[in-house]
Scaffold this motif. Structure first.
Motif, PDB file in Angstrom:
ATOM      1  N   ARG A   1      69.328  16.524  18.191  1.00 29.69           N
ATOM      2  CA  ARG A   1      67.432  17.123  18.754  1.00 29.69           C
ATOM      3  C   ARG A   1      67.348  18.092  19.079  1.00 29.69           C
ATOM      4  NH1 ARG A   1      64.538  11.469  21.302  1.00 29.69           N
ATOM      5  NH2 ARG A   1      62.980  13.018  20.860  1.00 29.69           N
ATOM      6  N   CYS A   2      68.900  19.053  19.668  1.00 28.94           N
ATOM      7  CA  CYS A   2      67.882  20.337  19.829  1.00 28.94           C
ATOM      8  C   CYS A   2      69.641  21.325  19.740  1.00 28.94           C
ATOM      9  CB  CYS A   2      69.069  20.500  21.455  1.00 28.94           C
ATOM     10  SG  CYS A   2      67.274  19.702  22.552  1.00 28.94           S
TER      11      CYS A   2
ATOM     12  N   GLN B   1      69.156  25.522  19.515  1.00 28.51           N
ATOM     13  CA  GLN B   1      69.245  25.703  20.132  1.00 28.51           C
ATOM     14  C   GLN B   1      70.917  25.403  20.632  1.00 28.51           C
ATOM     15  OE1 GLN B   1      66.587  23.606  20.409  1.00 28.51           O
ATOM     16  NE2 GLN B   1      65.682  25.138  19.823  1.00 28.51           N
ATOM     17  N   TRP B   2      71.697  24.477  19.918  1.00 26.64           N
ATOM     18  CA  TRP B   2      73.372  24.118  20.112  1.00 26.64           C
ATOM     19  C   TRP B   2      73.910  25.422  19.432  1.00 26.64           C
ATOM     20  CZ3 TRP B   2      75.516  22.091  23.860  1.00 26.64           C
ATOM     21  CH2 TRP B   2      76.534  22.000  23.543  1.00 26.64           C
TER      22      TRP B   2
ATOM     23  N   VAL C   1      65.996  15.310  26.546  1.00 21.32           N
ATOM     24  CA  VAL C   1      65.786  16.140  25.559  1.00 21.32           C
ATOM     25  C   VAL C   1      65.552  17.221  25.989  1.00 21.32           C
ATOM     26  CG1 VAL C   1      65.047  17.048  23.402  1.00 21.32           C
ATOM     27  CG2 VAL C   1      66.352  14.132  23.775  1.00 21.32           C
ATOM     28  N   GLU C   2      64.606  17.264  26.506  1.00 20.76           N
ATOM     29  CA  GLU C   2      64.046  18.394  26.942  1.00 20.76           C
ATOM     30  C   GLU C   2      64.630  19.415  27.721  1.00 20.76           C
ATOM     31  OE1 GLU C   2      59.704  20.316  29.090  1.00 20.76           O
ATOM     32  OE2 GLU C   2      60.089  18.572  28.400  1.00 20.76           O
TER      33      GLU C   2
ATOM     34  N   ARG D   1      67.820  21.056  26.083  1.00 23.79           N
ATOM     35  CA  ARG D   1      67.381  21.842  25.457  1.00 23.79           C
ATOM     36  C   ARG D   1      66.925  23.396  26.136  1.00 23.79           C
ATOM     37  NH1 ARG D   1      62.497  20.097  22.981  1.00 23.79           N
ATOM     38  NH2 ARG D   1      63.921  19.245  21.305  1.00 23.79           N
ATOM     39  N   ASP D   2      66.061  23.605  27.381  1.00 28.50           N
ATOM     40  CA  ASP D   2      66.066  24.514  28.347  1.00 28.50           C
ATOM     41  C   ASP D   2      67.465  24.914  28.528  1.00 28.50           C
ATOM     42  OD1 ASP D   2      63.492  24.196  27.716  1.00 28.50           O
ATOM     43  OD2 ASP D   2      62.976  22.940  29.095  1.00 28.50           O
TER      44      ASP D   2
ATOM     45  N   THR E   1      70.441  24.520  26.999  1.00 28.01           N
ATOM     46  CA  THR E   1      71.138  25.259  26.604  1.00 28.01           C
ATOM     47  C   THR E   1      71.103  26.533  26.138  1.00 28.01           C
ATOM     48  OG1 THR E   1      71.989  23.509  25.479  1.00 28.01           O
ATOM     49  CG2 THR E   1      72.052  25.220  24.494  1.00 28.01           C
ATOM     50  N   ARG E   2      69.165  26.566  26.495  1.00 25.95           N
ATOM     51  CA  ARG E   2      68.857  27.976  25.706  1.00 25.95           C
ATOM     52  C   ARG E   2      69.361  29.023  27.251  1.00 25.95           C
ATOM     53  NH1 ARG E   2      63.278  26.918  27.076  1.00 25.95           N
ATOM     54  NH2 ARG E   2      62.791  29.383  26.367  1.00 25.95           N
TER      55      ARG E   2
END
Length: 228
Positions: A15-16, A19-20, A204-205, A208-209, A211-212
């Protein structure tokens, strides 16, 4: 990479995925694997990674506080002790090989990218529970293991003495670090299983953050080299 496993943690990665992949296959990583990364980019990364480890230890201290049973408490304490008693010493010794003294490390100012990721992790832990904290930390622990494995499999990666960064690859591809990453992946799979869609969306959020922000940590090194 990309990941195709159907485990709960694999769901986070899928789901990311943009970004990953941007993090795990960043230009910094590719240049490191090929042995062409500017040395000052790596030196800047090493300096800031020392400061990151300081806050990484604080995060595991927070994990001890957030623990709900003895198993979780021991896990957090073992991770904290591993960083403070072992990993910090290894990092200081490795920095010395690159001409960076322990005194210099102790006087370093934090880069904005270092502050952004480390404070994000600590904030995730403070405002959430132990699972939130582990998810925020996962791009570092599991990500580095995946990156080392990916580099090892790439035809452009140079291994051995001709690559000045071979020791870095070997450390994260080695059995000790890979085992630690696998243990963390298993822990996350157990805790992520059965979460409600709403709870999973929040995790997930966070992932994602985080990972960014890890990708920004790589870019920090390249930007520092470009300024020279």
């Amino acid at each position: 990479m990309p990941h195709t496993d159907d485990t709960p943690f694999g769901t986070l990665i899928r789901r990311c995925e943009p970004q990953w992949l941007a993090y795990c296959q960043h230009d910094f990583v590719r240049q490191l694997g090929a042995g062409v990364l500017p040395r000052e980019a790596f030196r800047h990364y090493l300096r800031q990674d020392y400061l990151f480890l300081v806050h990484f230890a604080r995060a595991w201290g927070l994990a001890v506080y957030k623990s709900r049973d003895m198993a979780e408490l021991r896990q957090g304490l073992d991770s904290l002790k591993a960083i403070v008693d072992i990993e910090m010493g290894l990092h200081i010794a490795y920095c010395a090989e690159w001409g960076i003294s322990e005194d210099e490390l102790a006087r370093l100012p934090e880069a904005r990218e270092t502050m952004a990721y480390t404070r994000y992790v600590l904030d995730a832990g403070h405002r959430g529970d132990l699972l939130d904290l582990h998810v925020a930390l996962a791009p570092c622990l599991i990500g580095y293991a995946d990156i080392a494995n990916w580099l090892t499999a790439q035809p452009f990666t140079v291994r051995g003495k001709t690559n000045p960064y071979d020791a870095w690859i070997a450390m994260y591809a080695g059995p000790e670090f890979q085992a630690a990453a696998q243990a963390e992946r298993q822990w996350l799979n157990q805790r992520l299983a059965g979460q409600t869609p709403e709870r999973l969306a929040g995790l997930v959020e966070t992932f994602r953050d985080a990972t960014r922000l890890e990708a920004d940590f790589w870019q920090m090194g390249l930007t520092a080299a470009d300024r020279l």
